[in-house]
Design an enzyme around this catalytic site. Structure first.
Site, PDB file in Angstrom:
ATOM      1  CG  ASP A  90      -2.252 -30.491   7.671  1.00 28.73           C
ATOM      2  OD1 ASP A  90      -1.438 -30.623   6.901  1.00 28.73           O
ATOM      3  OD2 ASP A  90      -3.258 -31.581   7.996  1.00 28.73           O
ATOM      4  CD  GLU A 152       0.375 -35.823   8.962  1.00 26.02           C
ATOM      5  OE1 GLU A 152       0.488 -37.307   9.664  1.00 26.02           O
ATOM      6  OE2 GLU A 152       0.197 -35.214  10.316  1.00 26.02           O
TER       7      GLU A 152
HETATM    8 ZN   LIG Z   1       3.082 -33.824  10.968  1.00 25.68          ZN
END
Ligand SMILES: [Zn+2]
Length: 448
Positions: A90, A152
């Site tokens: 992501d 994340e």
């Molecule tokens: Zn990162």
């Protein structure tokens, strides 16, 4: 052919792959981008690693709804060590579209660097893993595991919750957390220290309602003035964070952060000076630092000639390794309460607490990584700190106390990760891929 030459030959393919990855708008926030973009990215990653021999690679849904790509590949030596490769697919949202000089979701080369959202953080590291493994081929003693997470950047903690519940699935002797980078292009480093943090909201109440500042000002206690007085005790005149009980004299022993470079990186205006009595790296990585994130009080436009009855501030305290966050929070709260003047009511609320992290650097994997960096870059590996936190590192350290964690990657300061005009230096991808390949070779055959 030698590994370095093989990786050089693989770079056009790495560019094609990074181009495909950057086109996938994998911002893990359904309010901003369609979730299908993340899903397609997860499948893209899954497919590439399956082609590289991760026969069991699959997607696992985590608690926040994101999908992690997880798989494994046995080495040629069943008794060999296991290495878990980490990255995330992501990306941060592009932020201000107008601030981008190239289209954020289209890899564009400018002056030898590749621009686009995620080119460095962290899709550049995914491409680095792919190039390293392709260059090595099947002849590798170490057993490999893989986790590429999908949320994340959101801080929603999907993988953090997943790891303790699936400890055996991801267990390894060494984890390569590939989501950081070198101090500068071509200067190899591992990140060995991350700050922890505490967020506290402090509220001060002095009056039951606003009062006319002409009729009451001078004798009535002012909540905003009280808050300002309390906040002012948190720093001395040099800018050092001064919280009773929290050591603000520790020094950083790793790679220094040159002050001129920091001035440029931070974008100080003309006459502004750096603060604190230590070096830049002391202030960033070895000492506590408090930041006032916000204050609730009357805005300038619309304010009346009245005394503020109630005011609040949101504080962020960063703490170095060795400092316990709960103890730091207690010291901060204690000082605010003690400093409150005029008998005002003070209440505090703790929003978040995160542990600092320090990597153990005396194991065989660190040694092998140091040798690999020296061979790949022709310079010794430096130790860097990072001012932010990576909560996943604490989860890995708690779940696998004997596992070596090594934080490396292609994200050097020029990459401007999390900002418009993110970019990566393709040579960093190549040299870091070579580093990773050399590390996996050496570590697989090194005595443990
Ligand atoms: Zn990162």
């Amino acid at each position: 052919m030698e590994l370095r030459a093989r990786i050089a030959d693989l770079m056009p393919r790495a560019r094609d792959e990074l181009t495909e990855l950057v086109e996938l708008r994998s911002v893990a926030d359904a309010r901003q981008f369609p979730p299908e973009e993340c899903e397609r990215t997860a499948h893209w990653v899954e497919g590439r690693f399956r082609d590289l021999g991760f026969a069991d690679v699959h997607l696992e849904e985590t608690a926040d709804g994101s999908q992690a790509v997880i798989g494994s590949r046995p080495g040629t030596d069943p008794t060999g060590p296991t290495v878990l490769l980490y990255a995330h697919y992501d990306v941060q949202p592009p932020l201000d579209d107008d601030a981008w000089r190239t289209p954020p979701f289209q890899l564009t080369e400018v002056d030898g660097r590749w621009y686009g959202r995620g080119t460095a953080d962290c899709k550049g590291n995914i491409v680095m893993h792919l190039a390293a493994l392709r260059a090595l081929g099947d002849d590798l003693a170490v057993n490999l595991k893989l986790v590429v997470e999908g949320s994340e950047e959101q801080g929603t903690g999907g993988l953090e919750a997943f790891v303790p519940d699936h400890a055996d699935l991801l267990r390894a002797d060494t984890i390569l957390v590939c989501d950081t980078g070198n101090a500068a292009v071509g200067v190899p480093a591992a990140t060995v220290s991350l700050r922890g943090m505490v967020n506290v909201v402090v509220t001060v109440e002095a009056l039951t309602s606003e009062l006319h500042s002409g009729m009451f000002g001078g004798a009535a206690p002012d909540a905003l003035a009280a808050l300002i007085a309390m906040l002012a005790t948190l720093r001395d005149s040099a800018g050092n964070t001064t919280i009773a009980g929290l050591d603000n004299t520790q020094t950083w022993t790793g790679q220094p952060y040159p002050p001129e470079q920091f001035r440029t990186d931070a974008g100080l205006v003309g006459t502004a000076t750096l603060i604190g009595s230590g070096s830049v790296s002391d202030m960033l990585w070895a000492r506590p630092a408090v930041t006032i994130l916000g204050i609730d009080c009357a805005p300038v436009v619309g304010s009346a000639s009245s005394i503020t009855p109630k005011a609040a501030a949101r504080l962020n305290l960063r703490i170095p390794p060795g400092m316990a966050p709960e103890r730091a929070r207690d010291a901060l709260v204690e000082q605010l309460v003690t400093a409150a003047p005029w008998g005002v009511n003070v209440s505090t609320e703790t929003e978040a607490v995160g542990e600092p992290f320090r990597a153990a650097t005396d194991g065989p994997a660190y040694r092998a990584m140091g040798e690999a960096m020296l061979e790949a870059f022709g310079q010794p590996m430096a130790s860097l700190g990072q001012g932010g936190s990576i909560p996943l590192c604490n989860v890995f350290a708690d779940t696998y106390p004997d596992t070596e964690l090594i934080l490396i990657g292609v994200e050097e300061p020029q990459c401007l990760i999390h900002a418009p005009n993110e970019s990566v230096d393709p040579q960093e991808i190549a040299t870091m891929a070579l580093t990773e390949a050399l590390f996996l070779q050496r570590y697989g055959t090194s005595p443990r």
